[in-house]
Design a protein around this motif. Structure first.
Motif, PDB file in Angstrom:
ATOM      1  N   THR A   1       3.015  40.970  -3.774  1.00 33.85           N
ATOM      2  CA  THR A   1       4.081  39.966  -3.734  1.00 33.85           C
ATOM      3  C   THR A   1       4.126  39.263  -2.386  1.00 33.85           C
ATOM      4  O   THR A   1       4.488  38.085  -2.297  1.00 33.85           O
ATOM      5  N   GLU A   2       3.733  39.971  -1.328  1.00 35.72           N
ATOM      6  CA  GLU A   2       3.777  39.409   0.023  1.00 35.72           C
ATOM      7  C   GLU A   2       2.712  38.336   0.237  1.00 35.72           C
ATOM      8  O   GLU A   2       2.722  37.636   1.247  1.00 35.72           O
ATOM      9  N   ARG A   3       1.791  38.187  -0.722  1.00 38.15           N
ATOM     10  CA  ARG A   3       0.706  37.213  -0.555  1.00 38.15           C
ATOM     11  C   ARG A   3       0.775  36.081  -1.589  1.00 38.15           C
ATOM     12  O   ARG A   3      -0.209  35.404  -1.848  1.00 38.15           O
ATOM     13  N   LEU A   4       1.963  35.879  -2.155  1.00 33.81           N
ATOM     14  CA  LEU A   4       2.100  34.851  -3.186  1.00 33.81           C
ATOM     15  C   LEU A   4       2.076  33.444  -2.612  1.00 33.81           C
ATOM     16  O   LEU A   4       2.598  33.180  -1.533  1.00 33.81           O
ATOM     17  N   GLN A   5       1.480  32.546  -3.381  1.00 33.62           N
ATOM     18  CA  GLN A   5       1.528  31.124  -3.085  1.00 33.62           C
ATOM     19  C   GLN A   5       1.938  30.409  -4.370  1.00 33.62           C
ATOM     20  O   GLN A   5       1.426  30.710  -5.456  1.00 33.62           O
ATOM     21  N   LEU A   6       2.884  29.483  -4.273  1.00 32.94           N
ATOM     22  CA  LEU A   6       3.435  28.818  -5.454  1.00 32.94           C
ATOM     23  C   LEU A   6       2.881  27.416  -5.593  1.00 32.94           C
ATOM     24  O   LEU A   6       2.786  26.669  -4.616  1.00 32.94           O
ATOM     25  N   PHE A   7       2.544  27.047  -6.839  1.00 32.94           N
ATOM     26  CA  PHE A   7       2.061  25.706  -7.159  1.00 32.94           C
ATOM     27  C   PHE A   7       2.979  25.123  -8.225  1.00 32.94           C
ATOM     28  O   PHE A   7       3.122  25.705  -9.306  1.00 32.94           O
ATOM     29  N   GLU A   8       3.590  23.992  -7.933  1.00 29.68           N
ATOM     30  CA  GLU A   8       4.560  23.381  -8.847  1.00 29.68           C
ATOM     31  C   GLU A   8       3.957  22.132  -9.492  1.00 29.68           C
ATOM     32  O   GLU A   8       3.376  21.288  -8.802  1.00 29.68           O
ATOM     33  N   PHE A   9       4.131  22.024 -10.809  1.00 26.97           N
ATOM     34  CA  PHE A   9       3.544  20.926 -11.580  1.00 26.97           C
ATOM     35  C   PHE A   9       4.627  20.172 -12.341  1.00 26.97           C
ATOM     36  O   PHE A   9       5.548  20.782 -12.883  1.00 26.97           O
ATOM     37  N   LEU A  10       4.473  18.875 -12.403  1.00 26.29           N
ATOM     38  CA  LEU A  10       5.424  18.022 -13.118  1.00 26.29           C
ATOM     39  C   LEU A  10       4.857  17.516 -14.445  1.00 26.29           C
ATOM     40  O   LEU A  10       5.527  16.768 -15.159  1.00 26.29           O
TER      41      LEU A  10
END
Length: 404
Positions: free
Chosen positions: A171-180
């Motif tokens: 969890t400490e290495r998460l990266q989030l990518f948001e899409f529309l």
């Protein structure tokens, strides 16, 4: 000779420049359709994520959860459409996704007939395309068809361990990518499918994280009620999904109950159920289930979905029941005599069981149905869960030994 070397160096530099330009253009193209950010030390999202799952920030996932991913059986086989499912609480998520894979292969593909052959005659590429499309659809529905968020794991660690936060080195290495856009979500998942189906990928956990971020913490809290404050519950050293987590996959909304709409609980508290018919339905049966408890009975929104596919919870074991006839639930006449397929995900099952369901009432079969409730009688739980939908049905296993 020197002139030739100079020309080669210039050509090499031009190629390097073209490669750099191409990569920059590729990144610019992606930046137009998604944004990304890391969960830094000052970001409250990791704590909220743990609280939404476990009800605290101390618990972490078990090894069974960490090993769970979305991996298919061999292409062009009797189980080509089916995911390999292991033990533990992640099974409910894998089997709910399995229902959507069946939906995609049977009823979404262009130019295909709705028959069982569509499920077994598929290649590895078709498996991967189906999985990417299904995961994108589920996340897009959770995001109210406005935005989807993907969680991937990087090499760097962004969050330090504290007394209030137990590290799991994941969890400490998460990266989030948001899409529309849903199409961009699907394309991105397909390009990064190994993150969800690879061994040691934590694929199911990544998908569950993505589901929560797509739903957003605010919407999630509005979905829940006083009966359910978080999505997982402890069980035998691990964690099982509560109904809210299953419903979030099936309907896009984390409703904690299976009845229609909202109802008052025993203390007159307002409890949240399912608000609309879903594409994939849900049936449940257990030996200790009380028929008199209306709050535990599955409502018509889940019992009669838009398509004839049901996630089944049989005494805590998840399986999928489905028909290849899209019109089965559209015309009551078709529900008199019809075929269903049952996939239990158990290692012993080498192909789906083919069942024939007869809902006619025959006078010579009444004694057989009366015998079902005789003490000591052996009966198949699969038959019982089917009868929660078709009460008077008789089930022909067509030569398959009934599952007990």
């Amino acid at each position: 000779m020197a002139m030739e070397v100079s020309d080669q160096e210039q050509n090499s530099q031009e190629l390097d420049l073209e490669e750099i330009t191409r990569k920059i253009s590729f990144l610019d193209k992606w930046r137009e359709i998604f944004s990304y950010h890391r969960l830094g030390s000052n970001n409250p999202a990791p704590q909220k994520l743990r609280e939404s799952l476990f009800g605290n920030t101390v618990h972490v996932f078990s090894q069974e959860w960490k090993k769970a991913c979305f991996r298919f059986h061999d292409p062009f086989s009797d189980l080509a459409f089916a995911l390999e499912v292991g033990k533990g609480g992640a099974r409910s998520i894998q089997m709910a996704v399995q229902g959507f894979i069946i939906k995609y292969l049977l009823f979404t593909g262009e130019g295909k007939d709705c028959n069982f052959h569509c499920l077994v005659a598929i290649s590895k590429q078709e498996q991967e395309k189906a999985l990417a499309a299904v995961l994108a659809d589920i996340l897009w529905a959770a995001g109210e068809a406005q935005k989807a968020t993907l969680c991937l794991v990087t090499e760097e660690t962004y969050i330090a361990s504290t007394p209030d936060h137990s590290r799991d080195d994941f969890t400490e290495r998460l990266q989030l990518f948001e899409f529309l856009k849903k199409e961009a979500t699907e394309k991105f998942i397909y390009d990064h499918l190994q993150c969800f189906k690879g061994e040691a990928s934590h694929g199911v956990i990544l998908f569950l994280y993505s589901l929560i971020f797509s739903r957003t913490f605010e919407r999630l809290q509005n979905d829940l009620d006083v009966s359910t404050s978080h999505l997982l519950q402890p069980n035998a050293g691990g964690f099982l999904c509560r109904q809210a987590a299953v419903n979030m996959i099936l309907t896009g909304r984390a409703s904690p109950n299976v009845f229609n709409g909202c109802q008052n609980g025993k203390s007159q508290e307002l409890l949240h159920g399912v608000l609309a018919r879903s594409d994939i339905g849900y049936l449940q049966w257990g030996r200790n289930t009380s028929q008199d408890d209306s709050l535990s009975q599955v409502g018509s929104m889940l019992k009669t979905p838009k398509l004839p596919i049901w996630l089944c919870n049989i005494s805590g074991n998840y399986s999928v029941l489905f028909s290849t006839n899209r019109q089965l639930l559209s015309d009551w006449k078709m529900e008199r005599l019809f075929d269903l397929y049952f996939y239990s995900s158990q290692p012993s099952q080498k192909k789906p069981a083919h069942l024939t369901i007869d809902t006619h009432s025959h006078h010579w079969e009444r004694h057989q149905r009366d015998d079902e409730h005789r003490p000591g009688r052996w009966f198949s739980p699969v038959e019982m869960v089917i009868r929660t939908k078709w009460r008077e049905a008789t089930i022909n296993w067509n030569g398959t030994v009934p599952f007990f």
